[in-house]
Design a protein around this motif. Structure first.
Motif, mmCIF file in Angstrom:
data_model
loop_
_atom_site.group_PDB
_atom_site.id
_atom_site.type_symbol
_atom_site.label_atom_id
_atom_site.label_comp_id
_atom_site.label_asym_id
_atom_site.label_seq_id
_atom_site.Cartn_x
_atom_site.Cartn_y
_atom_site.Cartn_z
ATOM 1 N N TRP A 135 -10.865 -32.417 21.574
ATOM 2 C CA TRP A 135 -10.110 -33.655 21.681
ATOM 3 C C TRP A 135 -9.011 -33.657 20.629
ATOM 4 N N VAL A 136 -7.836 -34.124 21.016
ATOM 5 C CA VAL A 136 -6.679 -34.133 20.120
ATOM 6 C C VAL A 136 -6.146 -35.565 20.038
ATOM 7 N N HIS A 137 -6.114 -36.107 18.812
ATOM 8 C CA HIS A 137 -5.666 -37.483 18.585
ATOM 9 C C HIS A 137 -4.382 -37.451 17.776
ATOM 10 N N VAL A 138 -3.290 -37.953 18.343
ATOM 11 C CA VAL A 138 -1.997 -37.989 17.670
ATOM 12 C C VAL A 138 -1.678 -39.426 17.285
ATOM 13 N N PHE A 139 -1.378 -39.637 15.991
ATOM 14 C CA PHE A 139 -0.899 -40.927 15.497
ATOM 15 C C PHE A 139 0.558 -40.742 15.099
ATOM 16 N N TYR A 140 1.417 -41.569 15.679
ATOM 17 C CA TYR A 140 2.866 -41.392 15.543
ATOM 18 C C TYR A 140 3.456 -42.687 15.021
ATOM 19 N N GLY A 141 4.008 -42.667 13.807
ATOM 20 C CA GLY A 141 4.493 -43.880 13.178
ATOM 21 C C GLY A 141 5.974 -43.877 12.882
ATOM 22 N N ALA A 142 6.547 -45.073 12.843
ATOM 23 C CA ALA A 142 7.950 -45.279 12.476
ATOM 24 C C ALA A 142 8.095 -46.721 12.012
ATOM 25 N N ARG A 143 9.268 -47.065 11.503
ATOM 26 C CA ARG A 143 9.478 -48.444 11.061
ATOM 27 C C ARG A 143 9.649 -49.376 12.251
ATOM 28 N N HIS A 144 10.497 -48.971 13.215
ATOM 29 C CA HIS A 144 10.805 -49.809 14.370
ATOM 30 C C HIS A 144 10.526 -49.049 15.663
ATOM 31 N N ALA A 145 10.340 -49.810 16.742
ATOM 32 C CA ALA A 145 10.048 -49.195 18.033
ATOM 33 C C ALA A 145 11.158 -48.252 18.463
ATOM 34 N N ASP A 146 12.403 -48.581 18.147
ATOM 35 C CA ASP A 146 13.525 -47.729 18.529
ATOM 36 C C ASP A 146 13.478 -46.370 17.834
ATOM 37 N N ASP A 147 12.747 -46.297 16.724
ATOM 38 C CA ASP A 147 12.647 -45.030 15.999
ATOM 39 C C ASP A 147 11.601 -44.088 16.590
ATOM 40 N N ASP A 204 7.399 -52.057 10.498
ATOM 41 C CA ASP A 204 8.341 -53.137 10.197
ATOM 42 C C ASP A 204 8.954 -53.683 11.475
ATOM 43 N N ASP A 205 8.111 -53.899 12.497
ATOM 44 C CA ASP A 205 8.600 -54.393 13.786
ATOM 45 C C ASP A 205 7.537 -55.320 14.384
ATOM 46 N N PRO A 206 7.573 -56.604 14.008
ATOM 47 C CA PRO A 206 6.534 -57.542 14.470
ATOM 48 C C PRO A 206 6.491 -57.716 15.984
ATOM 49 N N ASP A 207 7.564 -57.347 16.689
ATOM 50 C CA ASP A 207 7.584 -57.495 18.140
ATOM 51 C C ASP A 207 7.017 -56.280 18.861
ATOM 52 N N PHE A 208 6.642 -55.240 18.112
ATOM 53 C CA PHE A 208 6.125 -54.030 18.744
ATOM 54 C C PHE A 208 4.755 -54.301 19.348
ATOM 55 N N ASP A 209 4.598 -53.942 20.617
ATOM 56 C CA ASP A 209 3.348 -54.171 21.340
ATOM 57 C C ASP A 209 2.420 -52.974 21.131
ATOM 58 N N GLY A 210 1.907 -52.846 19.934
ATOM 59 C CA GLY A 210 1.032 -51.730 19.595
ATOM 60 C C GLY A 210 0.535 -51.901 18.179
ATOM 61 N N GLU A 211 0.076 -50.836 17.581
ATOM 62 C CA GLU A 211 -0.465 -50.919 16.230
ATOM 63 C C GLU A 211 0.629 -51.289 15.223
ATOM 64 N N GLN A 212 0.262 -52.139 14.286
ATOM 65 C CA GLN A 212 1.171 -52.577 13.240
ATOM 66 C C GLN A 212 0.695 -52.018 11.894
ATOM 67 N N GLY A 213 1.646 -51.633 11.032
ATOM 68 C CA GLY A 213 1.300 -51.164 9.703
ATOM 69 C C GLY A 213 1.738 -49.736 9.456
ATOM 70 N N GLU A 214 1.602 -49.313 8.205
ATOM 71 C CA GLU A 214 1.910 -47.935 7.849
ATOM 72 C C GLU A 214 0.956 -47.007 8.592
ATOM 73 N N ILE A 215 1.474 -45.852 9.007
ATOM 74 C CA ILE A 215 0.669 -44.953 9.820
ATOM 75 C C ILE A 215 -0.577 -44.487 9.085
ATOM 76 N N SER A 216 -0.498 -44.332 7.764
ATOM 77 C CA SER A 216 -1.675 -43.927 6.989
ATOM 78 C C SER A 216 -2.782 -44.980 7.062
ATOM 79 N N GLU A 217 -2.383 -46.265 7.140
ATOM 80 C CA GLU A 217 -3.358 -47.338 7.251
ATOM 81 C C GLU A 217 -3.947 -47.397 8.651
ATOM 82 N N VAL A 218 -3.098 -47.174 9.640
ATOM 83 C CA VAL A 218 -3.560 -47.217 11.028
ATOM 84 C C VAL A 218 -4.601 -46.134 11.281
ATOM 85 N N VAL A 219 -4.366 -44.954 10.744
ATOM 86 C CA VAL A 219 -5.294 -43.837 10.958
ATOM 87 C C VAL A 219 -6.697 -44.192 10.490
ATOM 88 N N THR A 220 -6.793 -44.868 9.338
ATOM 89 C CA THR A 220 -8.115 -45.182 8.800
ATOM 90 C C THR A 220 -8.886 -46.155 9.690
#
Length: 372
Positions: A275-287, A312-328
């Motif tokens: 199984w392969v789990h990819v976490f992909y983070g950015a500041r805004h959805a456009d990024d 840094d995108d409160p309107d993003f319909d997905g996980e919010q926060g720094e990617i390191s925090e989301v992973v945990t």
């Protein structure tokens, strides 16, 4: 070896807060010893000074890991063939380096530190020259830009074809790039964003930071299809372990997606059980410029999952926060092979999170060169 590595790291603390002085002294001494060497370097030396410091830090960090130390330095020697460095150049650089360390460290420097760095540089130069001598490839490859696609004002995805000679790399590795038309003799490392192929075509994801990144800026804003670049030898150890049976975690921030995308592409050719789990983070959805391509891969391969996040995108319909925090939030990851790629702060934060999650260090792969 433990005492040797301790002396190197301990003495480095005397100079690490004064890197500008260290590198300025090094190059001043180097060009005084051999004025002809100045022709090998760019007119603007700021970026080159950064590369020197990164190489020194990386070498001292892996000195107490003989296997990593050996491979890193051999690959660094292969890469430095692009500068046409020979034995005399290495000797001159050693004299300049020791002189710069002594001068910058001041009264804290002692004979033990001096001998440790003499021995370290002798080992470094020997392994780098051995790596260069064993390489039958050219010092660099000429490469034609095939496509150039902009994603917003500061990011581009481009593909290039290496000309004349096959360029062999592994998914997860990086190469140095020069754009001689725009910035001759300025080299910078970029991860290859696709798996190896028979067409000699490499993909790169490049972002130019505000107010910096001269080469990145040229590659994003001024490069066009048909332009010629130069590529140096592939480097990096963030590659797949085919012998492992562990599931895989990939954490990518921004254009750190590039090596992760290459790893996933390679996995599509042979993986059936992990199984392969990819976490992909950015500041805004456009990024999240690469999300659509990842979504297509998820649809074709049931073993793959992708979790995007925005910090840094409160309107993003997905996980919010720094990617390191989301992973945990999705852990624990103690039984996974973990790959981390992104900016230096993002990589450091993710490594801390994985350490707190008690992931064994041998199970974590990232590249220090160009990152930390």
């Amino acid at each position: 070896m433990d005492n040797f590595a301790r002396l190197l790291k301990e003495s480095w603390t005397l100079v690490e807060e004064d890197r500008d002085r260290l590198t300025g002294h090094f190059y001043a001494r180097l060009f005084l010893l051999d004025p002809e060497l100045r022709k090998l370097f760019p007119v603007q030396m700021a970026a080159q000074r950064d590369r020197l410091v990164e190489a020194i830090v990386a070498a001292t960090q892996v000195m107490d890991d003989p296997e990593s130390f050996d491979e890193y330095l051999r690959s660094l020697g292969r890469d430095h063939r692009k500068y046409h460095a020979d034995a005399a150049h290495y000797e001159t650089m050693g004299v300049a380096l020791l002189d710069a360390l002594r001068s910058t460290a001041g009264d804290g420097w002692n004979l033990e530190y001096d001998q440790a760095w003499r021995d370290a540089y002798a080992a470094i130069s020997e392994k780098m020259q051995a790596g260069a001598a064993a390489d039958d490839d050219p010092p660099y490859w000429h490469a034609e830009v095939l496509t150039h696609e902009r994603h917003g004002p500061d990011t581009a995805v481009l593909t290039v074809r290496a000309l004349q000679h096959p360029l062999r790399w592994k998914a997860g590795q990086y190469v140095s790039i020069e754009a001689p038309r725009h910035l001759p003799r300025v080299w910078r490392t970029y991860s290859v964003a696709n798996a190896p192929n028979d067409d000699n075509v490499l993909e790169f994801h490049i972002r130019t930071p505000a107010g910096a990144g001269w080469l990145s800026g040229a590659l994003v804003r001024r490069t066009r299809p048909g332009d010629l670049l130069r590529l140096a030898a592939p480097m990096g150890s963030m590659t797949l372990d085919r012998e492992s049976t562990r599931d895989i975690l990939c954490v990518a921030g921004g254009v750190g997606l590039a090596p992760v995308k290459a790893l996933v592409e390679e996995l599509t050719s042979w993986n059936r059980t992990r199984w392969v789990h990819v976490f992909y983070g950015a500041r805004h959805a456009d990024d999240l410029y690469g999300l659509a391509g990842l979504t297509e891969l998820v649809a074709a391969h049931p073993w793959l999952s992708v979790t995007p996040a925005c910090s840094d995108d409160p309107d993003f319909d997905g996980e919010q926060g720094e990617i390191s925090e989301v992973v945990t939030r999705y852990g624990p990851w103690t039984t996974h092979d973990c790959y981390v790629s992104g900016s230096a702060p993002m990589v450091r934060a993710t490594l801390r999170a994985l350490a707190e999650d008690e992931v064994p260090p041998p199970n974590i792969r990232y590249d220090t060169f160009g990152n930390l």
